[in-house]
Design a protein around this motif. Sequence first.
Motif, PDB file in Angstrom:
ATOM      1  N   LEU A 144       0.828  -1.205   0.000  1.00 38.56           N
ATOM      2  CA  LEU A 144       0.000   0.000   0.000  1.00 38.56           C
ATOM      3  C   LEU A 144       0.864   1.257   0.000  1.00 38.56           C
ATOM      4  O   LEU A 144       0.538   2.247  -0.668  1.00 38.56           O
ATOM      5  CB  LEU A 144      -0.943  -0.012   1.207  1.00 38.56           C
ATOM      6  CG  LEU A 144      -2.048  -1.069   1.177  1.00 38.56           C
ATOM      7  CD1 LEU A 144      -2.827  -1.068   2.473  1.00 38.56           C
ATOM      8  CD2 LEU A 144      -2.995  -0.840  -0.005  1.00 38.56           C
ATOM      9  N   LEU A 145       1.978   1.251   0.733  1.00 35.63           N
ATOM     10  CA  LEU A 145       2.866   2.408   0.729  1.00 35.63           C
ATOM     11  C   LEU A 145       3.568   2.561  -0.618  1.00 35.63           C
ATOM     12  O   LEU A 145       3.866   3.678  -1.045  1.00 35.63           O
ATOM     13  CB  LEU A 145       3.888   2.280   1.858  1.00 35.63           C
ATOM     14  CG  LEU A 145       3.339   2.490   3.276  1.00 35.63           C
ATOM     15  CD1 LEU A 145       4.452   2.333   4.304  1.00 35.63           C
ATOM     16  CD2 LEU A 145       2.695   3.868   3.417  1.00 35.63           C
ATOM     17  N   GLY A 173      -7.690  -0.348 -11.282  1.00 34.87           N
ATOM     18  CA  GLY A 173      -6.915   0.767 -11.805  1.00 34.87           C
ATOM     19  C   GLY A 173      -5.451   0.483 -12.019  1.00 34.87           C
ATOM     20  O   GLY A 173      -4.655   1.401 -12.210  1.00 34.87           O
ATOM     21  N   GLY A 174      -5.029  -0.774 -11.976  1.00 35.00           N
ATOM     22  CA  GLY A 174      -3.638  -1.099 -12.220  1.00 35.00           C
ATOM     23  C   GLY A 174      -2.718  -0.869 -11.051  1.00 35.00           C
ATOM     24  O   GLY A 174      -1.494  -0.822 -11.208  1.00 35.00           O
ATOM     25  N   THR A 175      -3.279  -0.713  -9.840  1.00 40.88           N
ATOM     26  CA  THR A 175      -2.460  -0.476  -8.650  1.00 40.88           C
ATOM     27  C   THR A 175      -2.206  -1.750  -7.858  1.00 40.88           C
ATOM     28  O   THR A 175      -1.571  -1.698  -6.815  1.00 40.88           O
ATOM     29  CB  THR A 175      -3.153   0.548  -7.728  1.00 40.88           C
ATOM     30  OG1 THR A 175      -4.453   0.046  -7.366  1.00 40.88           O
ATOM     31  CG2 THR A 175      -3.320   1.892  -8.428  1.00 40.88           C
ATOM     32  N   GLY A 176      -2.691  -2.886  -8.333  1.00 43.73           N
ATOM     33  CA  GLY A 176      -2.483  -4.139  -7.616  1.00 43.73           C
ATOM     34  C   GLY A 176      -3.433  -4.366  -6.463  1.00 43.73           C
ATOM     35  O   GLY A 176      -3.298  -5.346  -5.734  1.00 43.73           O
ATOM     36  N   LEU A 177      -4.422  -3.463  -6.292  1.00 42.79           N
ATOM     37  CA  LEU A 177      -5.344  -3.604  -5.166  1.00 42.79           C
ATOM     38  C   LEU A 177      -6.226  -4.840  -5.307  1.00 42.79           C
ATOM     39  O   LEU A 177      -6.574  -5.473  -4.310  1.00 42.79           O
ATOM     40  CB  LEU A 177      -6.201  -2.347  -5.023  1.00 42.79           C
ATOM     41  CG  LEU A 177      -5.469  -1.085  -4.563  1.00 42.79           C
ATOM     42  CD1 LEU A 177      -6.401   0.117  -4.593  1.00 42.79           C
ATOM     43  CD2 LEU A 177      -4.921  -1.281  -3.149  1.00 42.79           C
ATOM     44  N   ALA A 178      -6.606  -5.183  -6.541  1.00 38.65           N
ATOM     45  CA  ALA A 178      -7.454  -6.364  -6.742  1.00 38.65           C
ATOM     46  C   ALA A 178      -6.706  -7.624  -6.318  1.00 38.65           C
ATOM     47  O   ALA A 178      -7.267  -8.488  -5.632  1.00 38.65           O
ATOM     48  CB  ALA A 178      -7.892  -6.458  -8.200  1.00 38.65           C
ATOM     49  N   GLY A 179      -5.445  -7.747  -6.719  1.00 42.37           N
ATOM     50  CA  GLY A 179      -4.652  -8.911  -6.311  1.00 42.37           C
ATOM     51  C   GLY A 179      -4.435  -8.945  -4.816  1.00 42.37           C
ATOM     52  O   GLY A 179      -4.461 -10.015  -4.200  1.00 42.37           O
ATOM     53  N   LEU A 180      -4.230  -7.775  -4.206  1.00 37.08           N
ATOM     54  CA  LEU A 180      -4.051  -7.714  -2.750  1.00 37.08           C
ATOM     55  C   LEU A 180      -5.323  -8.147  -2.040  1.00 37.08           C
ATOM     56  O   LEU A 180      -5.273  -8.875  -1.033  1.00 37.08           O
ATOM     57  CB  LEU A 180      -3.661  -6.295  -2.347  1.00 37.08           C
ATOM     58  CG  LEU A 180      -3.322  -6.061  -0.880  1.00 37.08           C
ATOM     59  CD1 LEU A 180      -2.183  -6.961  -0.435  1.00 37.08           C
ATOM     60  CD2 LEU A 180      -2.980  -4.593  -0.639  1.00 37.08           C
ATOM     61  N   ASP A 233      -9.096 -15.342   4.887  1.00 33.35           N
ATOM     62  CA  ASP A 233     -10.262 -14.841   5.605  1.00 33.35           C
ATOM     63  C   ASP A 233     -10.092 -13.383   6.000  1.00 33.35           C
ATOM     64  O   ASP A 233     -10.578 -12.946   7.036  1.00 33.35           O
ATOM     65  CB  ASP A 233     -10.548 -15.699   6.851  1.00 33.35           C
ATOM     66  CG  ASP A 233     -11.991 -15.558   7.311  1.00 33.35           C
ATOM     67  OD1 ASP A 233     -12.835 -15.149   6.489  1.00 33.35           O
ATOM     68  OD2 ASP A 233     -12.273 -15.843   8.487  1.00 33.35           O
ATOM     69  N   GLY A 234      -9.362 -12.637   5.170  1.00 32.52           N
ATOM     70  CA  GLY A 234      -9.180 -11.213   5.405  1.00 32.52           C
ATOM     71  C   GLY A 234     -10.099 -10.386   4.526  1.00 32.52           C
ATOM     72  O   GLY A 234     -10.914 -10.902   3.763  1.00 32.52           O
ATOM     73  N   LEU A 235      -9.939  -9.065   4.618  1.00 35.33           N
ATOM     74  CA  LEU A 235     -10.838  -8.148   3.919  1.00 35.33           C
ATOM     75  C   LEU A 235     -10.065  -6.877   3.589  1.00 35.33           C
ATOM     76  O   LEU A 235      -9.226  -6.429   4.371  1.00 35.33           O
ATOM     77  CB  LEU A 235     -12.046  -7.828   4.801  1.00 35.33           C
ATOM     78  CG  LEU A 235     -13.108  -6.875   4.253  1.00 35.33           C
ATOM     79  CD1 LEU A 235     -13.836  -7.523   3.078  1.00 35.33           C
ATOM     80  CD2 LEU A 235     -14.102  -6.496   5.341  1.00 35.33           C
ATOM     81  N   LEU A 236     -10.355  -6.294   2.428  1.00 32.39           N
ATOM     82  CA  LEU A 236      -9.748  -5.024   2.021  1.00 32.39           C
ATOM     83  C   LEU A 236     -10.861  -4.073   1.601  1.00 32.39           C
ATOM     84  O   LEU A 236     -11.693  -4.414   0.759  1.00 32.39           O
ATOM     85  CB  LEU A 236      -8.771  -5.238   0.861  1.00 32.39           C
ATOM     86  CG  LEU A 236      -7.899  -4.029   0.501  1.00 32.39           C
ATOM     87  CD1 LEU A 236      -6.841  -3.823   1.576  1.00 32.39           C
ATOM     88  CD2 LEU A 236      -7.223  -4.223  -0.850  1.00 32.39           C
ATOM     89  N   VAL A 237     -10.874  -2.881   2.192  1.00 33.42           N
ATOM     90  CA  VAL A 237     -11.909  -1.876   1.911  1.00 33.42           C
ATOM     91  C   VAL A 237     -11.214  -0.610   1.416  1.00 33.42           C
ATOM     92  O   VAL A 237     -10.256  -0.133   2.040  1.00 33.42           O
ATOM     93  CB  VAL A 237     -12.747  -1.563   3.167  1.00 33.42           C
ATOM     94  CG1 VAL A 237     -13.777  -0.489   2.854  1.00 33.42           C
ATOM     95  CG2 VAL A 237     -13.433  -2.822   3.676  1.00 33.42           C
TER      96      VAL A 237
END
Length: 399
Positions: free
Chosen positions: A317-318, A357-364, A372-376
């Motif tokens: 994320l950083l 958006g190509g930032t890798g957030l979907a893969g993360l 069993d985690g979550l990303l918002v």
Amino acid sequence: MSADLDPVESPESSDLSGSAENPRPPLRFAYGKETWKEIAFLLSNLFTAVAGFVYAVVSIALGVGLAVTVIGLPLLALGLGGARLLGRSERARARALLGVRIAEPSPHPRHTGFFGWLWASLKDPVAWRTQLYGLIRLPWGIVTFTVGLVSLVVLWPVLPFLARGLANGDRGMVRGLLSPSDELERRIAELESDRGVVVDTAAADLRRIERDLHDGAQARLVALAMGLGLAKEKLLEDPEAAAAMVDEAHGEVKLALQELRDLARGIHPAVLTDRGLSAALSSVSARCTVPVKVHVDLAERPAEAIEGIAYFTVSELLQNVSKHSRARSAAVEVRRAGDRLMLQVRDDGAGGARFDGGTGLAGLAERLGAVDGLLVLDSPEGGPTTVTAELPWRSRPAA
């Protein structure tokens, strides 16, 4: 307004459940592509219903009728296994033509030995519900085929509404009989899917490490060995040239060591192992291109696996903050909330971040979901951007 412009609710919007798997999209127009897909489903019902009914009757009748013999129960078990395949094809048909999005049931449980397989097959609820689906579908298939065919000819003005109503009946049957039976079965199916994500991620990480070693430290060490070999040959005949080569080799050694340290940090940094999340996140934030405030409020350290995932999540994320945000400052907060480990990364940048958006957030998000985690994500245009991650809390075992 003419019939072909009358708004008609989409398949999912008429579903009273309004679940997350079947969100309520906006209204649609009559005789749009959704209507024609429903009509195609209704007209194909007769053929699939006949096939399902015949298969269910024959497989059950043979298995039960021959149950007094040695082959009866195995035939019944095989018939139930085939029913699972029919259920899969029906879910695919409903997905393509009706837009029904339901999870696949859990795979057939694996058991060792013939009798283990036989017992597991005979008590398989997914297969039995699929057989019931095949038995009750014949009269419904005849009705929907007849009404759909007649409506195409003589009931054209109300065809979209008839198609929607009949298709909703099909949606109810598919969801009621072909979806996972309970929360446990649904969770098993999710975990099976997540396991594939974990395997793919691990394989990609191994390929990355292999590539970094081959293209980085390994290539540099090969050049170093060649340089030292040349220096050895020139040691007696040209000491000054040999000394220069040794000096150059010394510089190559330093670069190779730095590359190995960077690679090791990417696998599992020593500071995380030795001093925990607070020190490790302070170290990674120091490499960010904007000032980062780090606040870690943990009374104890989580399990090593959770701690490692938390570190790499914040690190990634950083990196996004450095590359994409155009921020002036950022902040990282880590705390425990009950049985969850909460991570939050905020920045005052331009915002507008998206999972696609190509930032890798979907893969993360996929990697976190696999444990069993979550990303918002909260990132309006103009900023600020706040990314919150949750991980299950697992305590570190006592030493």
